[in-house]
Design a protein around this motif. Structure first.
Motif, PDB file in Angstrom:
ATOM      1  N   LYS A  64      15.690  27.373  10.402  1.00  9.89           N
ATOM      2  CA  LYS A  64      16.396  27.326   9.122  1.00  9.89           C
ATOM      3  C   LYS A  64      17.272  26.070   9.076  1.00  9.89           C
ATOM      4  O   LYS A  64      18.055  25.835   9.989  1.00  9.89           O
ATOM      5  N   GLY A  65      17.089  25.249   8.054  1.00  8.40           N
ATOM      6  CA  GLY A  65      17.862  24.020   7.922  1.00  8.40           C
ATOM      7  C   GLY A  65      17.373  22.901   8.822  1.00  8.40           C
ATOM      8  O   GLY A  65      17.978  21.839   8.879  1.00  8.40           O
ATOM      9  N   TYR A  74      11.282  31.930  11.865  1.00 12.23           N
ATOM     10  CA  TYR A  74      11.858  31.139  10.774  1.00 12.23           C
ATOM     11  C   TYR A  74      13.376  30.976  10.907  1.00 12.23           C
ATOM     12  O   TYR A  74      13.923  29.948  10.521  1.00 12.23           O
ATOM     13  N   ASP A  75      14.059  31.972  11.464  1.00 10.75           N
ATOM     14  CA  ASP A  75      15.508  31.840  11.650  1.00 10.75           C
ATOM     15  C   ASP A  75      15.855  30.658  12.548  1.00 10.75           C
ATOM     16  O   ASP A  75      16.875  30.006  12.354  1.00 10.75           O
TER      17      ASP A  75
END
Length: 103
Positions: A86-87, A82-83
């Motif tokens: 992100k965005g 998920y990191d």
């Protein structure tokens, strides 16, 4: 009831996302060419990511969300979780937004 969302890497480099109540059986079914029409002609497959949920509807909801991701986003996710994404949706929108030179 427990549910799983999973991602497979197919032999052509594409990613397949699914959900199931029995991960081991489902992956074995895919590997035998019986899991889905998509994976059956892209063997061999490799399980590259999975997550367990308390309820199958939670797994199914994540499956549907991930199915809407681009190949690039799926790849980034497999590399960094998920990191790594992100965005990402904001970036994708910005890239699709037509560039308008200032007047």
């Amino acid at each position: 009831m427990i549910g799983y969302t999973y991602m497979l890497r197919c032999s052509d480099g594409t990613f397949y996302v699914g959900s199931t109540r029995d991960l081991d059986t489902r992956v074995a079914t895919h590997a035998q060419g019986l899991g889905s029409a998509y994976t059956s002609c892209r063997l061999p497959i490799q399980l590259v990511w999975w997550a367990e949920f308390d309820r199958i509807d939670e797994a199914f909801a994540l499956e549907k969300r991930m199915q809407g991701w681009s190949h690039a986003k799926r790849f980034a996710f497999t590399q960094g979780g998920y990191d790594a994404i992100k965005g990402w949706s904001a970036r994708e929108r910005a890239l699709r937004k037509p560039h308008r030179p200032s007047e």
